[in-house]
Write a protein that holds these residues in place. Structure first.
Motif, PDB file in Angstrom:
ATOM      1  N   ILE A  90       0.886  -1.207   0.036  1.00 61.26           N
ATOM      2  CA  ILE A  90       0.071  -0.024  -0.177  1.00 61.26           C
ATOM      3  C   ILE A  90       0.894   1.256  -0.079  1.00 61.26           C
ATOM      4  CG2 ILE A  90      -1.631   1.289   1.332  1.00 61.26           C
ATOM      5  CD1 ILE A  90      -2.939  -0.982   0.045  1.00 61.26           C
ATOM      6  N   CYS A  91       1.952   1.205   0.856  1.00 63.95           N
ATOM      7  CA  CYS A  91       2.638   2.553   0.928  1.00 63.95           C
ATOM      8  C   CYS A  91       3.206   2.967  -0.550  1.00 63.95           C
ATOM      9  CB  CYS A  91       3.884   2.096   1.712  1.00 63.95           C
ATOM     10  SG  CYS A  91       3.716   1.653   3.512  1.00 63.95           S
ATOM     11  N   SER A  92       3.750   2.002  -1.333  1.00 64.75           N
ATOM     12  CA  SER A  92       4.180   2.450  -2.563  1.00 64.75           C
ATOM     13  C   SER A  92       3.172   2.854  -3.529  1.00 64.75           C
ATOM     14  CB  SER A  92       5.139   1.323  -3.131  1.00 64.75           C
ATOM     15  OG  SER A  92       4.563   0.034  -3.074  1.00 64.75           O
ATOM     16  N   PHE A  93       2.007   1.921  -3.369  1.00 65.79           N
ATOM     17  CA  PHE A  93       0.904   2.198  -4.298  1.00 65.79           C
ATOM     18  C   PHE A  93       0.352   3.712  -4.177  1.00 65.79           C
ATOM     19  CE2 PHE A  93      -4.033   2.086  -4.213  1.00 65.79           C
ATOM     20  CZ  PHE A  93      -4.141   1.651  -5.536  1.00 65.79           C
ATOM     21  N   LEU A  94       0.261   3.985  -2.741  1.00 66.51           N
ATOM     22  CA  LEU A  94      -0.273   5.244  -2.555  1.00 66.51           C
ATOM     23  C   LEU A  94       0.898   6.490  -2.895  1.00 66.51           C
ATOM     24  CD1 LEU A  94      -2.447   4.792   0.507  1.00 66.51           C
ATOM     25  CD2 LEU A  94      -3.298   5.008  -1.568  1.00 66.51           C
ATOM     26  N   GLY A  95       2.144   6.164  -2.523  1.00 68.46           N
ATOM     27  CA  GLY A  95       3.186   7.246  -2.731  1.00 68.46           C
ATOM     28  C   GLY A  95       3.648   7.488  -4.206  1.00 68.46           C
ATOM     29  N   VAL A  96       3.855   6.340  -4.838  1.00 70.10           N
ATOM     30  CA  VAL A  96       4.197   6.718  -6.299  1.00 70.10           C
ATOM     31  C   VAL A  96       3.181   6.738  -7.550  1.00 70.10           C
ATOM     32  CG1 VAL A  96       6.179   5.671  -7.659  1.00 70.10           C
ATOM     33  CG2 VAL A  96       6.294   5.002  -5.360  1.00 70.10           C
ATOM     34  N   SER A  97       2.009   6.771  -6.999  1.00 70.28           N
ATOM     35  CA  SER A  97       0.964   6.843  -8.064  1.00 70.28           C
ATOM     36  C   SER A  97       0.448   8.042  -8.520  1.00 70.28           C
ATOM     37  CB  SER A  97      -0.315   6.004  -7.772  1.00 70.28           C
ATOM     38  OG  SER A  97      -0.648   6.649  -6.723  1.00 70.28           O
ATOM     39  N   ASN A  98       1.307   8.972  -8.176  1.00 69.24           N
ATOM     40  CA  ASN A  98       1.208  10.408  -8.491  1.00 69.24           C
ATOM     41  C   ASN A  98       1.334  10.725  -9.734  1.00 69.24           C
ATOM     42  OD1 ASN A  98       3.516  10.244  -7.794  1.00 69.24           O
ATOM     43  ND2 ASN A  98       3.781  11.991  -6.501  1.00 69.24           N
ATOM     44  N   LYS A  99       2.148  10.060 -10.394  1.00 69.98           N
ATOM     45  CA  LYS A  99       2.714  10.103 -11.763  1.00 69.98           C
ATOM     46  C   LYS A  99       2.518   9.018 -12.542  1.00 69.98           C
ATOM     47  CE  LYS A  99       6.484  12.538 -11.771  1.00 69.98           C
ATOM     48  NZ  LYS A  99       7.336  13.031 -10.778  1.00 69.98           N
ATOM     49  N   MET A 100       2.278   9.092 -13.896  1.00 74.36           N
ATOM     50  CA  MET A 100       2.052   7.686 -14.853  1.00 74.36           C
ATOM     51  C   MET A 100       3.397   7.105 -14.789  1.00 74.36           C
ATOM     52  SD  MET A 100       0.010   5.587 -15.848  1.00 74.36           S
ATOM     53  CE  MET A 100      -1.576   5.970 -16.666  1.00 74.36           C
ATOM     54  N   SER A 101       4.361   8.087 -15.358  1.00 73.09           N
ATOM     55  CA  SER A 101       5.560   7.458 -15.530  1.00 73.09           C
ATOM     56  C   SER A 101       6.267   6.803 -14.524  1.00 73.09           C
ATOM     57  CB  SER A 101       6.475   8.566 -16.196  1.00 73.09           C
ATOM     58  OG  SER A 101       6.689   9.661 -14.913  1.00 73.09           O
ATOM     59  N   SER A 102       6.275   7.353 -13.184  1.00 68.80           N
ATOM     60  CA  SER A 102       6.607   6.563 -12.167  1.00 68.80           C
ATOM     61  C   SER A 102       5.819   5.108 -11.696  1.00 68.80           C
ATOM     62  CB  SER A 102       7.051   7.428 -10.985  1.00 68.80           C
ATOM     63  OG  SER A 102       6.081   8.472 -10.767  1.00 68.80           O
ATOM     64  N   ALA A 103       4.640   5.454 -12.103  1.00 61.98           N
ATOM     65  CA  ALA A 103       3.619   4.048 -11.587  1.00 61.98           C
ATOM     66  C   ALA A 103       4.123   2.859 -12.580  1.00 61.98           C
ATOM     67  CB  ALA A 103       2.197   4.292 -11.797  1.00 61.98           C
ATOM     68  N   VAL A 104       4.471   3.402 -13.897  1.00 60.28           N
ATOM     69  CA  VAL A 104       4.942   2.378 -14.699  1.00 60.28           C
ATOM     70  C   VAL A 104       6.268   1.708 -14.462  1.00 60.28           C
ATOM     71  CG1 VAL A 104       5.507   1.849 -17.176  1.00 60.28           C
ATOM     72  CG2 VAL A 104       3.615   3.126 -16.884  1.00 60.28           C
ATOM     73  N   GLY A 105       7.072   2.523 -14.127  1.00 56.35           N
ATOM     74  CA  GLY A 105       8.548   2.223 -13.788  1.00 56.35           C
ATOM     75  C   GLY A 105       8.662   1.361 -12.093  1.00 56.35           C
ATOM     76  N   MET A 106       7.853   1.697 -11.557  1.00 56.45           N
ATOM     77  CA  MET A 106       7.761   0.963 -10.232  1.00 56.45           C
ATOM     78  C   MET A 106       6.999  -0.382 -10.350  1.00 56.45           C
ATOM     79  SD  MET A 106       8.169   1.174  -6.764  1.00 56.45           S
ATOM     80  CE  MET A 106       7.898   0.299  -5.387  1.00 56.45           C
ATOM     81  N   GLY A 107       5.945  -0.416 -11.137  1.00 51.80           N
ATOM     82  CA  GLY A 107       5.110  -1.633 -11.634  1.00 51.80           C
ATOM     83  C   GLY A 107       5.990  -2.572 -12.023  1.00 51.80           C
ATOM     84  N   SER A 108       6.860  -2.264 -13.123  1.00 58.22           N
ATOM     85  CA  SER A 108       7.924  -3.128 -13.881  1.00 58.22           C
ATOM     86  C   SER A 108       8.860  -3.518 -13.066  1.00 58.22           C
ATOM     87  CB  SER A 108       8.306  -2.453 -15.088  1.00 58.22           C
ATOM     88  OG  SER A 108       7.879  -1.313 -15.542  1.00 58.22           O
ATOM     89  N   ALA A 109       9.365  -2.745 -12.104  1.00 54.45           N
ATOM     90  CA  ALA A 109      10.573  -3.162 -11.229  1.00 54.45           C
ATOM     91  C   ALA A 109       9.944  -4.074 -10.225  1.00 54.45           C
ATOM     92  CB  ALA A 109      11.055  -1.934 -10.286  1.00 54.45           C
ATOM     93  N   VAL A 110       8.707  -4.092  -9.854  1.00 56.53           N
ATOM     94  CA  VAL A 110       8.000  -4.893  -8.748  1.00 56.53           C
ATOM     95  C   VAL A 110       7.864  -6.374  -9.520  1.00 56.53           C
ATOM     96  CG1 VAL A 110       5.968  -5.780  -7.617  1.00 56.53           C
ATOM     97  CG2 VAL A 110       6.937  -3.424  -7.259  1.00 56.53           C
ATOM     98  N   VAL A 111       7.511  -6.418 -10.755  1.00 56.20           N
ATOM     99  CA  VAL A 111       7.288  -7.873 -11.762  1.00 56.20           C
ATOM    100  C   VAL A 111       8.370  -8.385 -11.715  1.00 56.20           C
ATOM    101  CG1 VAL A 111       6.547  -8.785 -13.631  1.00 56.20           C
ATOM    102  CG2 VAL A 111       5.128  -6.728 -12.786  1.00 56.20           C
ATOM    103  N   PHE A 112       9.502  -7.632 -12.080  1.00 52.63           N
ATOM    104  CA  PHE A 112      10.873  -7.923 -12.337  1.00 52.63           C
ATOM    105  C   PHE A 112      11.483  -8.724 -11.081  1.00 52.63           C
ATOM    106  CE2 PHE A 112      15.347  -7.012 -12.928  1.00 52.63           C
ATOM    107  CZ  PHE A 112      15.658  -7.692 -13.946  1.00 52.63           C
TER     108      PHE A 112
END
Lengths: 193, 238
Positions: free
Chosen positions: A25-47
């Motif tokens: 949740i922390c990163s979900f609420l914290g990093v979701s303010n910009k689409m570019s960082s959401a995509v970056g964070m999401g791919s890093a988590v999958v990886f």
């Protein structure tokens, strides 16, 4: 094969890691303010999630063999922390382009409960190696989907704080929006079991 | 820090810097286990026990641990205590252990515990660190209990398994979205009551994370800001 598909669909939609299990949740609420960082964070988590699963699953078998299953928590978190460091170093040397895109999110991931949660869950559910790989991949994809959808909502022009009561501005508004999104994901409940 | 009284260290975590409601950290367990008052209390007590023990040990070792590897050292200490708590729960409260599930081992990565180790136990004496652990733990437990009580009462019409209003139940509050909703409303009420002064964190951002200073994201953000400033300066010159 059907089994694997059910596991994947169920973890992406029905038991979505963020919206119905509250992991990360922390990163979900914290990093979701910009689409570019959401995509970056999401791919890093999958990886990282897939690599962490591939490493921790054999380690758990080894621990079980020596009757030391109780060391799970300590060993897993250390392995994940070391792994993230190693992946970062490897990418810096051999994949600088990828490092530029994902690198800044990697340290954040060590203490992301979604990673540790996925590895522990796969062991608790008694999944085989293939099943746990699919499970962790699905968990990461589910996290990424939730993250991208929420970043899309927050970047939308209609999402603004005009006319919102003063007390609800900022944090409460984000949380109530997340509640509505989580509610929409409840529609998937019962689809795959 | 020296002139702070012992009492103010203790109460700091309960009210002024309540981790869940004011600092907005530790949100994952707060949302996940607050479906009932009993689960919320169980989680709160388990996390408090780990927090107090890890604060004491880390404070004891603060001169021994090399600065460069301090975070892994904290994680090992915390993980050790989490395993102890796991054993205790398995032995004496197996039902609670089952209800809390994966969130017991996940205490290891709870931002509150790692954050207090980094921000407080690392710099203060053993007694002060223990008091800080008790205060922060109590603040966490109280916030969880409040959310648990609201969600259980609205969701099932009772508290701690006893029915208070027969036939009353709003299923929404037992489901995951109810967690986000109750948390949002609680913060809104808190802001209204204190005219927006209570909340330390203005929004969810990386700034609220206790690991912010040791994380690359902070540096990256500064770099991006510097680049932007350089670009806009160039634009102004042109």
């Amino acid at each position: 094969m059907v089994n694997l598909i059910v596991i994947f669909m169920s973890i992406v939609f029905v038991n979505n890691f963020v919206l119905s299990q509250f992991l990360g949740i922390c990163s979900f609420l914290g990093v979701s303010n910009k689409m570019s960082s959401a995509v970056g964070m999401g791919s890093a988590v999958v990886f990282v999630m897939v690599i962490a699963e591939a490493v921790t699953w054999p380690i758990q078998q080894l621990l079980n063999k020596f009757d030391m299953g109780y060391l799970q928590t300590v060993v897993f978190i250390l392995v994940i922390a070391a792994l993230v460091q190693f992946v970062e170093m490897f990418m810096k040397k051999y994949l600088p382009a990828l490092q530029k895109a994902l690198g800044i999110f990697l340290p954040l991931i060590t203490t992301n409960c979604a990673i540790l949660g996925a590895t522990i869950n796969a062991i608790t559910f008694g999944y085989s190696f293939a099943e746990s790989m699919i499970y962790s991949f699905g968990a990461g994809v589910g996290y990424m989907i939730a993250m991208i959808l929420f970043a899309g909502v927050r970047e939308e022009k209609l999402y603004n704080e005009e006319g919102v009561p003063a007390a609800f501005k900022g944090v409460p508004l984000i949380l109530v929006s997340a509640a509505i999104m989580s509610l929409s994901f409840m529609g998937f409940a019962g689809m795959f079991q | 820090m020296e002139n702070k009284s012992k009492l103010s260290i203790l109460t700091n975590g309960i009210i002024k810097e309540n981790p869940v409601l004011v600092l907005l950290i530790g949100t994952c367990p707060a949302l996940a286990v607050s479906t009932s008052l009993l689960n919320a209390l169980g989680m709160g007590v388990a996390a408090t026990a780990v927090l107090i023990c890890s604060n004491i040990v880390i404070s004891m070792l603060r001169k021994v641990i090399p600065d460069k590897v301090r975070i892994p050292c904290y994680i090992v200490v915390i993980a050790g205590f989490v395993t102890v708590v796991q054993f205790v729960l398995q032995a004496y409260a197996p039902e609670l252990n089952k209800a809390l599930g994966v969130f017991i081992p996940l205490i290891v990565v709870n931002c509150i515990i790692l954050g207090r180790a980094e921000a407080f136990a690392n710099k203060n004496t053993i007694v002060d660190s223990a008091l800080d652990g008790i205060g922060m733990g109590l603040g966490f437990t109280l916030a969880l209990a409040l959310m648990g009580a609201i969600r259980e009462f609205l969701g099932t019409g009772g508290l701690l398994g006893y029915t208070i209003i027969p036939g009353f139940s709003i299923g929404f509050f037992n489901l995951p979205p109810g967690g986000f909703f109750v948390y949002g409303i609680l913060i809104a009420v808190l802001m209204k009551a204190t005219h927006g002064k209570a909340l330390k964190a203005k929004s969810f951002s990386c700034g609220v994370c206790p690991m912010y200073n040791s994380c690359n994201l902070a540096e990256a953000n500064e770099e991006i800001a510097a680049e932007k400033a350089a670009v806009s300066q160039k634009g102004a010159e042109a």
